[in-house]
Write a protein that holds these residues in place. Sequence first.
Motif, PDB file in Angstrom:
ATOM      1  N   ALA A   1      -5.161   8.646  -2.019  1.00  0.00           N
ATOM      2  CA  ALA A   1      -4.261   7.943  -1.099  1.00  0.00           C
ATOM      3  C   ALA A   1      -4.909   6.700  -0.499  1.00  0.00           C
ATOM      4  N   HIS A   2      -6.178   6.794  -0.153  1.00  0.00           N
ATOM      5  CA  HIS A   2      -6.860   5.641   0.453  1.00  0.00           C
ATOM      6  C   HIS A   2      -6.959   4.489  -0.531  1.00  0.00           C
ATOM      7  N   THR A   3      -7.309   4.792  -1.768  1.00  0.00           N
ATOM      8  CA  THR A   3      -7.415   3.746  -2.791  1.00  0.00           C
ATOM      9  C   THR A   3      -6.053   3.115  -3.048  1.00  0.00           C
ATOM     10  N   ARG A   4      -5.013   3.932  -3.136  1.00  0.00           N
ATOM     11  CA  ARG A   4      -3.670   3.417  -3.387  1.00  0.00           C
ATOM     12  C   ARG A   4      -3.212   2.499  -2.251  1.00  0.00           C
ATOM     13  N   GLU A   5      -3.553   2.858  -1.043  1.00  0.00           N
ATOM     14  CA  GLU A   5      -3.125   2.072   0.110  1.00  0.00           C
ATOM     15  C   GLU A   5      -3.761   0.694   0.125  1.00  0.00           C
ATOM     16  N   HIS A   6      -4.992   0.592  -0.349  1.00  0.00           N
ATOM     17  CA  HIS A   6      -5.717  -0.684  -0.296  1.00  0.00           C
ATOM     18  C   HIS A   6      -5.753  -1.401  -1.648  1.00  0.00           C
TER      19      HIS A   6
ATOM     20  N   GLY B   1     -13.213  -5.526 -14.860  1.00  0.00           N
ATOM     21  CA  GLY B   1     -13.901  -5.740 -13.591  1.00  0.00           C
ATOM     22  C   GLY B   1     -12.936  -5.948 -12.440  1.00  0.00           C
ATOM     23  N   SER B   2     -11.824  -6.637 -12.699  1.00  0.00           N
ATOM     24  CA  SER B   2     -10.800  -6.833 -11.673  1.00  0.00           C
ATOM     25  C   SER B   2     -10.220  -5.494 -11.227  1.00  0.00           C
ATOM     26  N   VAL B   3      -9.983  -4.613 -12.194  1.00  0.00           N
ATOM     27  CA  VAL B   3      -9.491  -3.268 -11.871  1.00  0.00           C
ATOM     28  C   VAL B   3     -10.530  -2.504 -11.057  1.00  0.00           C
ATOM     29  N   ILE B   4     -11.782  -2.619 -11.447  1.00  0.00           N
ATOM     30  CA  ILE B   4     -12.858  -1.916 -10.748  1.00  0.00           C
ATOM     31  C   ILE B   4     -12.957  -2.389  -9.296  1.00  0.00           C
ATOM     32  N   ILE B   5     -12.807  -3.694  -9.082  1.00  0.00           N
ATOM     33  CA  ILE B   5     -12.820  -4.231  -7.716  1.00  0.00           C
ATOM     34  C   ILE B   5     -11.685  -3.627  -6.899  1.00  0.00           C
ATOM     35  N   ALA B   6     -10.483  -3.627  -7.498  1.00  0.00           N
ATOM     36  CA  ALA B   6      -9.302  -3.140  -6.772  1.00  0.00           C
ATOM     37  C   ALA B   6      -9.407  -1.658  -6.428  1.00  0.00           C
ATOM     38  N   LEU B   7     -10.109  -0.888  -7.267  1.00  0.00           N
ATOM     39  CA  LEU B   7     -10.219   0.559  -7.048  1.00  0.00           C
ATOM     40  C   LEU B   7     -11.547   0.953  -6.427  1.00  0.00           C
ATOM     41  N   HIS B   8     -12.183  -0.016  -5.751  1.00  0.00           N
ATOM     42  CA  HIS B   8     -13.429   0.259  -5.023  1.00  0.00           C
ATOM     43  C   HIS B   8     -14.495   0.844  -5.946  1.00  0.00           C
ATOM     44  N   HIS B   9     -14.682   0.176  -7.090  1.00  0.00           N
ATOM     45  CA  HIS B   9     -15.722   0.488  -8.071  1.00  0.00           C
ATOM     46  C   HIS B   9     -15.514   1.829  -8.764  1.00  0.00           C
ATOM     47  N   GLN B  10     -14.273   2.229  -8.888  1.00  0.00           N
ATOM     48  CA  GLN B  10     -13.915   3.381  -9.706  1.00  0.00           C
ATOM     49  C   GLN B  10     -13.766   2.918 -11.154  1.00  0.00           C
TER      50      GLN B  10
ATOM     51  N   SER C   1      -6.658  -9.025  -7.388  1.00  0.00           N
ATOM     52  CA  SER C   1      -7.935  -9.663  -7.079  1.00  0.00           C
ATOM     53  C   SER C   1      -7.720 -11.104  -6.631  1.00  0.00           C
ATOM     54  N   PRO C   2      -8.685 -11.699  -5.927  1.00  0.00           N
ATOM     55  CA  PRO C   2      -8.541 -13.091  -5.478  1.00  0.00           C
ATOM     56  C   PRO C   2      -8.533 -14.066  -6.650  1.00  0.00           C
ATOM     57  N   TRP C   3      -8.129 -15.303  -6.373  1.00  0.00           N
ATOM     58  CA  TRP C   3      -7.961 -16.313  -7.426  1.00  0.00           C
ATOM     59  C   TRP C   3      -9.261 -16.595  -8.169  1.00  0.00           C
TER      60      TRP C   3
END
Length: 663
Positions: free
Chosen positions: A469-474, A372-381, A478-480
């Motif tokens: 590129a957009h996903t990589r840039e952002h 889920g942390s990965v999914i958050i970071a990749l904008h639900h990918q 994840s937050p604490w």
Amino acid sequence: MGAPNMLLAVVLAPLVASVVAGLFGGRIGRAASHWLCILGVAISTGLSFWVLGATVYEGYSFEGSVYTWAVIGDLHLEVGFLIDRLTALMMSVVTFVSLMVHIYTVGYMAHDEENWPEGSGAGANSYQRFFAYISLFTFSMLMLVMSNNFLQLFFGWEAVGLVSYLLIGFWSVRETAIIANLKAFLVNRVGDFGFLLGIAAIVSYTGSLDYQTVFDAAPGLRGETMMVMGDAPWAVLSFICIALFIGAMGKSAQAPLHVWLPDSMEGPTPISALIHAATMVTAGIFMVARMSPLFELSETALAFVLAIGAFTAFSMGLLGLVQHDIKRVVAYSTLSQLGYMTVALGVSAYGAAIFHLMTHAFFKALLFLAAGSVIIALHHQQDMRHMGGLRKYMPWTYWTALIGSLALIGFPGFSGFFSKDAIIEAVHHSELAGSHIAYWAVLSGVFVTALYSFRMFFLVFHGEERMDAHTREHCHESPWVVTGPLVLLAIPSVIIGALTAGPILFGDYFGAAIQVAPAHDVLAHLAEEWHGPLAFVTHGLTGVPFMLAMAGVVVAWFLYLVRPTWPARIAAALGPVYDILVNKYFFDWFNERVLMPLTRGVGTVFWRLGDQVLIDGLMVNGSADLVGAISRRVRRMQSGYLYHYAFAMVLGLSVLLGWLVLF
């Protein structure tokens, strides 16, 4: 606080929080709702740990009714609690994992409004509603594991099924979510039908719903038979145990009733962790362990449990090799690990099954929340083919996911090592029919587990970056509020096995809570070779399971990092075999193309013949038409002429006098 009141506080704290957040969440706001639900589960967690400590160090136990609902003759319908070491362990695992999920949800669902169409009424207060659901889920599971009778067990059993339906289909504007929650609901009804038959047979032959009364009466049912189908007699105990286990097959997703579990990934990730780690899917494992006094009296039922578990453990692991969705890989891992637990139940290693349930709860919740942390970071990918190289962006998620993966494959020293190796050795020592085949299934499953686990790990965190590129840039950590639960779950994923293996696996931790016939006690044989966790680890480093696990890791490294083009070539070379795996052994195809049309056809026949023709046509409309026809004919006699009525009176009097004279 008295014992019953304290135990009531354990179950009622999350229930009260759920009711308040669910009914008044819109008024009290998001922050108040999530803090209230977290507090409710935190209270349950603290009290559960207190109960666990009291049962271990002070010999605390409780068995009794707290509320009598109804009395029908000698049958008492009650709400009651049975607190022993088995219950205390389950309470602690359920509440701790649930607490971690509650905290994690604050971060994961922070922007849930983006998952709903603008102006959607269904999305109003969705954040508060989700917290109400997961707290209600926790209450339902606690009622199940703390019950001392089959009525309350069935209530908790159905309640977790109902709430899982609500949670899997939480994003109700998505068609896939609605299909998934309906699928989960229907498949579990199949298992629950068997479960209800088992309870009905128990009441029929023992006259009680109370666990202890039933367990005391069970030995007297040996030799008793019943007619189920045809003229072949069934042993009563075998029927009861198999029927109960069919219920467990639905809840704990054993083949062929497993098809709902991968699709449950349509729900938000926190509920995926809650369903797969410590609550719904483990209910069946816990139930069979609790019913050990019954199962130990039927080797037929044990052999059935063993066969189902062995097939599920190996076959479902293979499906994890061809999945591209990160959550579905973890989901098929859950199916395989549930198969391991079921195999342990089948060889009467109930302690090993519960031990693996506990260790699995921590590292599987960790893996789901890391996903889920990965999914958050990749904008639900969620497609692993669009990930890669995340190690440098998400260090906390990376290391905790590595810990979870090592625990899952049973790397020596990690929690999963102690529980999985114990199951494999227990099956190896068993003399139950089918145990030899089951041993090779669970042993081969070690290689498969390592291969799909590190396939996922390498595709997500290593290799080339395949994000846009957009996903990589952002992309960032994840937050604490998300990484904190990962760290707290990683700690027991490492140490809990070594700390508790001795008493739970080879000691007398469970006492009378689990009963094993001397001829079936494989763990007692293993206890003779137990010389502490360090010796167990040392021995494991030279064992076949460790070598198979390392082989799986190496193959995954070679295929997905060194020769990343080979997997596609291997898939093409396998041809039909790969197609079978991609189509999940065609279970879904069979259900959708054969069972569903068949059941709809049967339903249509009953509807048209039974409902329209027999009930509506003959009984309802037919009776009305008959009354109308009689009334139309009788009405003609009401002519209004006095001499007609006088003639009818004379005729009637003549008939009456003739009857009196003749008879």
